[in-house]
Design a protein around this motif. Sequence first.
Motif, short mmCIF file in Angstrom:
data_model
loop_
_atom_site.label_atom_id
_atom_site.label_comp_id
_atom_site.label_asym_id
_atom_site.label_seq_id
_atom_site.Cartn_x
_atom_site.Cartn_y
_atom_site.Cartn_z
N GLY A 13 0.69 -0.98 0.04
CA GLY A 13 -0.22 -0.23 0.46
C GLY A 13 0.69 1.52 -0.06
N THR A 16 1.77 1.66 -3.77
CA THR A 16 0.63 1.51 -4.65
C THR A 16 -0.20 1.11 -3.75
N PRO A 17 -0.99 2.78 -3.10
CA PRO A 17 -2.19 3.36 -2.42
C PRO A 17 -3.20 2.62 -3.73
N THR A 18 -3.89 1.70 -3.23
CA THR A 18 -4.96 1.01 -3.90
C THR A 18 -6.42 0.25 -3.04
N MET A 19 -7.62 0.63 -3.35
CA MET A 19 -7.80 -0.14 -2.38
C MET A 19 -8.04 -1.38 -2.30
N HIS A 20 -7.10 -2.10 -2.45
CA HIS A 20 -7.75 -3.76 -2.88
C HIS A 20 -6.08 -3.68 -1.49
N ASN A 21 -5.15 -2.36 -1.63
CA ASN A 21 -3.92 -3.54 -1.10
C ASN A 21 -4.58 -2.41 0.90
N ALA A 65 -3.31 9.85 -2.47
CA ALA A 65 -3.89 8.33 -2.48
C ALA A 65 -3.27 8.12 -1.14
N HIS A 66 -2.17 7.96 -0.30
CA HIS A 66 -1.74 7.73 0.16
C HIS A 66 -2.31 7.92 1.75
N TYR A 69 -6.15 6.40 1.00
CA TYR A 69 -6.52 5.10 1.20
C TYR A 69 -5.84 4.60 2.59
#
Length: 396
Positions: A13, A16-21, A65-66, A69
Amino acid sequence: QWMPLTLMYLGRGLRTPTMHNAFLTAFFFVLNALSSLYYALFLALAMGLYASVDFVLRRYRITRAHLVYGALAAGIAALLLLPFLIPFVQVEREFHFSASRDPRLFAARPASYVAAVGSSRLYGALTRGFYIASKGQPLFPGVTVFALAAFGILTHRPRKVIFFALLALVGLVLSFGPFLILGRETNPVSLIRLPYYWLSLVLTPLKSLNAPARFAVLVMLALAMLTACGADWLCRRVRSGQGALLVALAVLILVEYAAMPLPLASVAAGASISPVYKFLAAQPPGQPVVEVPMGAPTFADQDKHVEYTYYSLYDWQPRVNGYSTFIPPDYYGLVKDMQSFPSASTITRLKKWGARFVVVHSDRIKDSPAVRARLDALAGMAHVQDFGNIWLYRID
């Protein structure tokens, strides 16, 4: 087992800050917290250390994004854990039980990390001299783990192992509690306060922890990762048979950890459980049960009656008496009064506590015929049924 997965998705995360992570970081953190609230606090510290080290090493820019998320992951974890944390906070506010904790009692000593369990086939007798009569004992991870971890540190670039080395150091120092203690007593070597004390001023949940020695889980987690680095280095030096080498290392570690015979206690289970608990299970829910004898009003004696809590799993009725790390102050008053059971005053006392059924283990009380005669003569007590050595009474 959820700690490595939480840290793995935290690392992903951060890159790569994403919803999944974010979701998987929160999900595995919650599973870890539900395993133990101690481990929730420990993992939170490990995550903070990981993020700090990663930020310094990679020098990445914190983006929107960091923040989004990261806040989302924290929100998901908080939402899922809130139902379990609210009762804990309510008990703390009502009884202030953290004020009665003495973290020195179950803190690790330096000798803890070279002491093995007494049942260890290889090291039990060898390290007995380092064993200290404390729940902070023993914490020896084994020679193989120490050796492989050392290989991991010496053979890899500092960037790759710095977090694990720091995590081991942090866990080690915090496991000693607020003061450094060397012997069996809780008297510190000096009045110099260790980092645990200063950290507890900021992270107040540390004040309610009864066993700082459990911070050793962070030491073991770090050693496990460093051991993996050491095993990786050895495998890279072997052109063939890498699988056999890994199996051999795993077997060696298991041999070191062999503890036989394991001290086990026999308890009734399944079909052998007393029918009294099946009878109670058939009653309407919410019928508080008290089991007699209750023991002496001391923590050590209440510890011996942990089986009463175990029996409750078969009927799911509330228990007036049981065993837990925290015992409400007035409970000891009840246990003290129950030393005169059976009597009119004890029945009145139990009524105030809301007790409905009394389970009497007649084989554990002195002069059971006389006790039976007094029970049958007491007003407000109705004999329900006998189940072998167990008598069941109802408080009317």
